[in-house]
Design a protein around this motif. Structure first.
Motif, PDB file in Angstrom:
ATOM      1  N   PRO A 145       1.098  -0.944  -0.511  1.00 34.96           N
ATOM      2  CA  PRO A 145      -0.309   0.340   0.169  1.00 34.96           C
ATOM      3  C   PRO A 145       0.363   1.036   0.206  1.00 34.96           C
ATOM      4  CG  PRO A 145       0.056  -0.957   2.445  1.00 34.96           C
ATOM      5  CD  PRO A 145       0.135  -2.027   1.497  1.00 34.96           C
ATOM      6  N   GLU A 146       0.330   2.178  -0.298  1.00 38.77           N
ATOM      7  CA  GLU A 146       1.689   3.947  -1.005  1.00 38.77           C
ATOM      8  C   GLU A 146       0.768   4.248   0.840  1.00 38.77           C
ATOM      9  OE1 GLU A 146       0.873   7.213  -3.650  1.00 38.77           O
ATOM     10  OE2 GLU A 146       0.539   6.003  -4.574  1.00 38.77           O
ATOM     11  N   LYS A 147       2.042   5.270   1.163  1.00 36.66           N
ATOM     12  CA  LYS A 147       2.277   5.941   2.373  1.00 36.66           C
ATOM     13  C   LYS A 147       2.442   7.056   2.159  1.00 36.66           C
ATOM     14  CE  LYS A 147       3.280   1.475   5.183  1.00 36.66           C
ATOM     15  NZ  LYS A 147       3.850   0.897   6.517  1.00 36.66           N
ATOM     16  N   ASP A 148       1.850   8.059   3.247  1.00 40.70           N
ATOM     17  CA  ASP A 148       2.120   9.297   3.146  1.00 40.70           C
ATOM     18  C   ASP A 148       2.521  10.117   4.188  1.00 40.70           C
ATOM     19  OD1 ASP A 148       2.827  12.190   1.259  1.00 40.70           O
ATOM     20  OD2 ASP A 148      -0.097  12.406   1.571  1.00 40.70           O
ATOM     21  N   VAL A 149       3.110  10.792   4.659  1.00 34.82           N
ATOM     22  CA  VAL A 149       3.159  11.204   5.465  1.00 34.82           C
ATOM     23  C   VAL A 149       3.140  13.049   5.781  1.00 34.82           C
ATOM     24  CG1 VAL A 149       4.672  11.564   8.154  1.00 34.82           C
ATOM     25  CG2 VAL A 149       4.362   9.506   7.056  1.00 34.82           C
ATOM     26  N   GLN A 150       2.089  13.639   6.663  1.00 40.85           N
ATOM     27  CA  GLN A 150       2.255  15.353   6.404  1.00 40.85           C
ATOM     28  C   GLN A 150       2.396  15.615   8.034  1.00 40.85           C
ATOM     29  OE1 GLN A 150       2.219  16.760   3.764  1.00 40.85           O
ATOM     30  NE2 GLN A 150       2.374  14.898   2.281  1.00 40.85           N
ATOM     31  N   SER A 151       2.797  17.113   7.919  1.00 41.85           N
ATOM     32  CA  SER A 151       2.770  17.353   9.779  1.00 41.85           C
ATOM     33  C   SER A 151       1.677  18.089   9.233  1.00 41.85           C
ATOM     34  CB  SER A 151       4.246  17.828   9.891  1.00 41.85           C
ATOM     35  OG  SER A 151       4.305  19.298   8.416  1.00 41.85           O
ATOM     36  N   GLY A 152       1.419  18.465  10.416  1.00 40.12           N
ATOM     37  CA  GLY A 152       0.027  19.780  10.722  1.00 40.12           C
ATOM     38  C   GLY A 152      -0.382  19.547  11.889  1.00 40.12           C
ATOM     39  N   ALA A 153      -1.402  19.631  12.900  1.00 42.77           N
ATOM     40  CA  ALA A 153      -2.153  19.851  14.169  1.00 42.77           C
ATOM     41  C   ALA A 153      -2.219  18.441  14.429  1.00 42.77           C
ATOM     42  CB  ALA A 153      -3.330  20.085  14.338  1.00 42.77           C
ATOM     43  N   PRO A 154      -1.280  17.964  15.578  1.00 45.92           N
ATOM     44  CA  PRO A 154      -1.463  16.586  15.545  1.00 45.92           C
ATOM     45  C   PRO A 154      -3.179  16.306  16.343  1.00 45.92           C
ATOM     46  CG  PRO A 154      -0.093  18.059  17.297  1.00 45.92           C
ATOM     47  CD  PRO A 154      -0.586  18.541  16.864  1.00 45.92           C
TER      48      PRO A 154
ATOM     49  N   LYS B 238       0.150  12.819  18.651  1.00 50.18           N
ATOM     50  CA  LYS B 238       0.581  11.743  17.390  1.00 50.18           C
ATOM     51  C   LYS B 238      -0.078  12.338  15.997  1.00 50.18           C
ATOM     52  CE  LYS B 238       2.087   8.185  21.216  1.00 50.18           C
ATOM     53  NZ  LYS B 238       1.994   6.542  21.671  1.00 50.18           N
ATOM     54  N   PRO B 239       0.650  12.016  15.232  1.00 51.59           N
ATOM     55  CA  PRO B 239      -0.054  12.094  13.889  1.00 51.59           C
ATOM     56  C   PRO B 239      -1.418  10.935  14.144  1.00 51.59           C
ATOM     57  CG  PRO B 239       2.292  11.927  13.643  1.00 51.59           C
ATOM     58  CD  PRO B 239       2.038  11.881  14.572  1.00 51.59           C
TER      59      PRO B 239
ATOM     60  N   LEU C 281      -4.262  19.072   9.585  1.00 46.38           N
ATOM     61  CA  LEU C 281      -3.751  17.888   9.955  1.00 46.38           C
ATOM     62  C   LEU C 281      -2.288  17.024   9.839  1.00 46.38           C
ATOM     63  CD1 LEU C 281      -5.573  15.977  11.769  1.00 46.38           C
ATOM     64  CD2 LEU C 281      -6.612  14.635  10.153  1.00 46.38           C
ATOM     65  N   SER C 282      -1.692  16.498  10.890  1.00 48.39           N
ATOM     66  CA  SER C 282      -1.094  16.283  11.364  1.00 48.39           C
ATOM     67  C   SER C 282      -1.165  14.123  10.842  1.00 48.39           C
ATOM     68  CB  SER C 282      -0.337  16.104  12.628  1.00 48.39           C
ATOM     69  OG  SER C 282       1.109  15.272  12.464  1.00 48.39           O
ATOM     70  N   HIS C 283      -0.753  13.955   9.967  1.00 48.13           N
ATOM     71  CA  HIS C 283      -1.477  12.708   9.450  1.00 48.13           C
ATOM     72  C   HIS C 283      -0.076  11.524   8.945  1.00 48.13           C
ATOM     73  CE1 HIS C 283      -2.109  14.838   6.042  1.00 48.13           C
ATOM     74  NE2 HIS C 283      -2.142  13.356   5.539  1.00 48.13           N
ATOM     75  N   GLU C 284      -0.975  10.274   9.316  1.00 46.60           N
ATOM     76  CA  GLU C 284       0.121   9.421   7.950  1.00 46.60           C
ATOM     77  C   GLU C 284      -1.097   9.018   7.571  1.00 46.60           C
ATOM     78  OE1 GLU C 284       2.680   5.242   8.891  1.00 46.60           O
ATOM     79  OE2 GLU C 284       2.778   7.004  10.101  1.00 46.60           O
ATOM     80  N   THR C 285      -1.030   8.700   6.384  1.00 45.40           N
ATOM     81  CA  THR C 285      -2.011   8.403   5.675  1.00 45.40           C
ATOM     82  C   THR C 285      -1.659   6.634   4.572  1.00 45.40           C
ATOM     83  OG1 THR C 285      -1.244   9.221   3.395  1.00 45.40           O
ATOM     84  CG2 THR C 285      -3.418   9.892   4.982  1.00 45.40           C
ATOM     85  N   VAL C 286      -2.321   5.687   4.625  1.00 43.53           N
ATOM     86  CA  VAL C 286      -1.908   4.299   3.832  1.00 43.53           C
ATOM     87  C   VAL C 286      -3.481   4.135   3.581  1.00 43.53           C
ATOM     88  CG1 VAL C 286      -2.164   1.952   3.911  1.00 43.53           C
ATOM     89  CG2 VAL C 286      -1.496   3.225   5.965  1.00 43.53           C
ATOM     90  N   TRP C 287      -2.995   4.253   1.719  1.00 43.23           N
ATOM     91  CA  TRP C 287      -4.263   4.213   0.460  1.00 43.23           C
ATOM     92  C   TRP C 287      -3.684   2.433  -0.049  1.00 43.23           C
ATOM     93  CZ3 TRP C 287      -2.566   5.285  -5.336  1.00 43.23           C
ATOM     94  CH2 TRP C 287      -3.867   5.156  -6.218  1.00 43.23           C
ATOM     95  N   VAL C 288      -5.441   2.366  -0.078  1.00 35.41           N
ATOM     96  CA  VAL C 288      -5.659   0.548  -0.875  1.00 35.41           C
ATOM     97  C   VAL C 288      -7.004   0.660  -1.324  1.00 35.41           C
ATOM     98  CG1 VAL C 288      -4.311  -0.699   1.327  1.00 35.41           C
ATOM     99  CG2 VAL C 288      -7.024   0.017   1.245  1.00 35.41           C
ATOM    100  N   ARG C 289      -6.646   0.194  -2.214  1.00 33.43           N
ATOM    101  CA  ARG C 289      -7.789  -0.428  -3.222  1.00 33.43           C
ATOM    102  C   ARG C 289      -9.363  -0.187  -3.401  1.00 33.43           C
ATOM    103  NH1 ARG C 289      -6.664   2.107  -8.942  1.00 33.43           N
ATOM    104  NH2 ARG C 289      -3.885   2.822  -8.313  1.00 33.43           N
TER     105      ARG C 289
END
Length: 405
Positions: free
Chosen positions: A7-16, A21-22, A47-55
């Motif tokens: 799966p594709e992952k993406d990490v972005q900073s912002g408000a925790p 924690k993200p 939004l401080s977050h980490e995303t995982v993308w699946v189909r």
């Protein structure tokens, strides 16, 4: 990403998130353009977050260790509410449905099925999506806290019911008879298998007992409550004292979960004249007579513990008490307290000394005498606890019964 690709992952900073924690967000979306847009919205929403993308749902089920799921309802392997139901059935974190469906009923049905929110892709903007994720996570945490509180209240209610069964109010009408009871739970703070009771019969005789089911935990406590209730029933039914322990053993055999579980009991039957009593011991420590000096009662007649498959009964030891006396029945939790460097048990000699010091009013306590405790037995148990250096390892039940003619 296709098939079994990672799966594709993406990490972005912002408000925790609320825990600093993200937030981990699982995006379940088969359209790559929509997936990219979702991640851009989350980033722009601060939004401080980490995303995982699946189909697909199948892939999503392998990545549910997230704080929130953004779920499309039109996927290759599941569509409509079927996709939501599969994810929720697998124990998903809070789910926000993010779909191209615009029907009002679809949103109502999704929320009714368990989704935290329902968003239409064409109406979503960064701030709205970030808030929806935050609110979904917070609502789930509040729900979890509420469920935990409910479970705690249920456990407290169960404990209260066990306390009423294990630790009853003595049923004695003779106000000239001194009757005191006390109980301390072991180190874990939970009720165990120790129990006690004191009951006066219509003929004026008074029966008192303490018992100890082997083992710890709720099963031992439940069995102890059952045996205590059975004992009071037998006494109130005016069963002869000589027959009570045999009948109690039959209850034990019928109610215990394993055949090796046994119970020890010390029972005292005080005659109506208050000058004589019969002592019955079923594998239990010998009661003592308060002084000072406190002394152990004679124990020439001893019987086996209840539930032990060997011969022998429970003969009575006749006690001539005289005009004035005080007797203490107890479970072995007080004897097993360790003293000094922790390698030596308090034992019977140590208990006799604590009792004497309690009677003289000079026992050293740890200050842990609760307002709802009997003041005498509370000080005695607190004195044992002080010598032990903290909460006792095992439960301790004590009954003091006395007469001053």
């Amino acid at each position: 990403m296709h098939g079994s690709e990672a799966p594709e992952k993406d990490v972005q900073s912002g408000a925790p998130g609320d825990d600093g924690k993200p937030l981990r967000i699982l995006v379940v979306e088969d359209d790559e353009g929509d997936a990219v847009l979702v991640r851009e919205h989350l980033q722009d929403g601060g939004l401080s977050h980490e995303t995982v993308w699946v189909r697909t749902v199948d892939e999503a089920l392998m990545h549910l260790d997230a704080d929130c799921v953004l779920l499309d309802l039109g996927l290759p392997d599941a569509t409509g509410l079927g996709a939501l139901q599969r994810v929720l059935a697998a124990g998903a974190p809070p789910v926000v449905v993010l779909t191209g469906l615009t029907g009002t009923d679809a949103g109502i049905e999704a929320v009714a099925a368990g989704a935290q929110d329902f968003l239409v892709k064409s109406d979503v903007e960064p701030g709205l999506l970030a808030r929806a994720v935050r609110y979904a996570v917070q609502r789930r945490r509040l729900d979890d806290t509420g469920r935990a509180l409910y479970r705690s209240l249920v456990r407290a209610a169960e404990t209260t019911r066990l306390e009423r069964a294990l630790l009853p109010t003595p049923a004695v009408t003779d106000d000239r008879l001194e009757v005191r009871v006390g109980y301390r739970a072991g180190r874990d703070g939970l009720l165990g298998g120790d129990f006690y009771d004191v009951v006066e019969r219509p003929d004026g005789s008074v029966l008192a007992m303490v018992g100890d089911v082997c083992g710890h935990g709720p099963d031992a406590a439940a069995l102890g409550a059952t045996l205590r209730t059975a004992w009071r029933t037998l006494v109130l039914a005016e069963i002869p004292a000589d027959d009570i322990l045999g009948l109690l053993e039959r209850v034990l055999a019928a109610e215990r979960s394993q055949p090796e579980i046994f119970t020890t009991v010390s029972m005292l039957a005080v005659q109506p004249d208050r000058r004589r009593a019969d002592l019955y011991l079923a594998g239990h420590p010998v009661p003592l007579r308060l002084g000072p000096p406190a002394v152990l009662l004679p124990a020439g007649q001893r019987g086996r513990a209840l539930g032990i498959p060997v011969g022998g009964g429970w003969p009575a030891q006749r006690l001539d008490l005289g005009e004035s006396w005080r007797l203490l029945l107890y479970t072995d939790g007080v004897l097993e307290a360790t003293v000094g460097d922790g390698t030596r048990r308090l034992g019977k000699a140590g208990l006799l000394e604590v009792v004497d010091r309690t009677v003289r009013g000079v026992v050293e306590t740890d200050g842990d005498v609760r307002p709802d405790e009997d003041p005498v037995l509370g000080r005695m148990l607190s004195g044992v606890r002080a010598l032990h250096g903290g909460d006792l390892v095992d439960d301790a039940a004590v009954v003091l019964i006395g007469w001053d003619g």
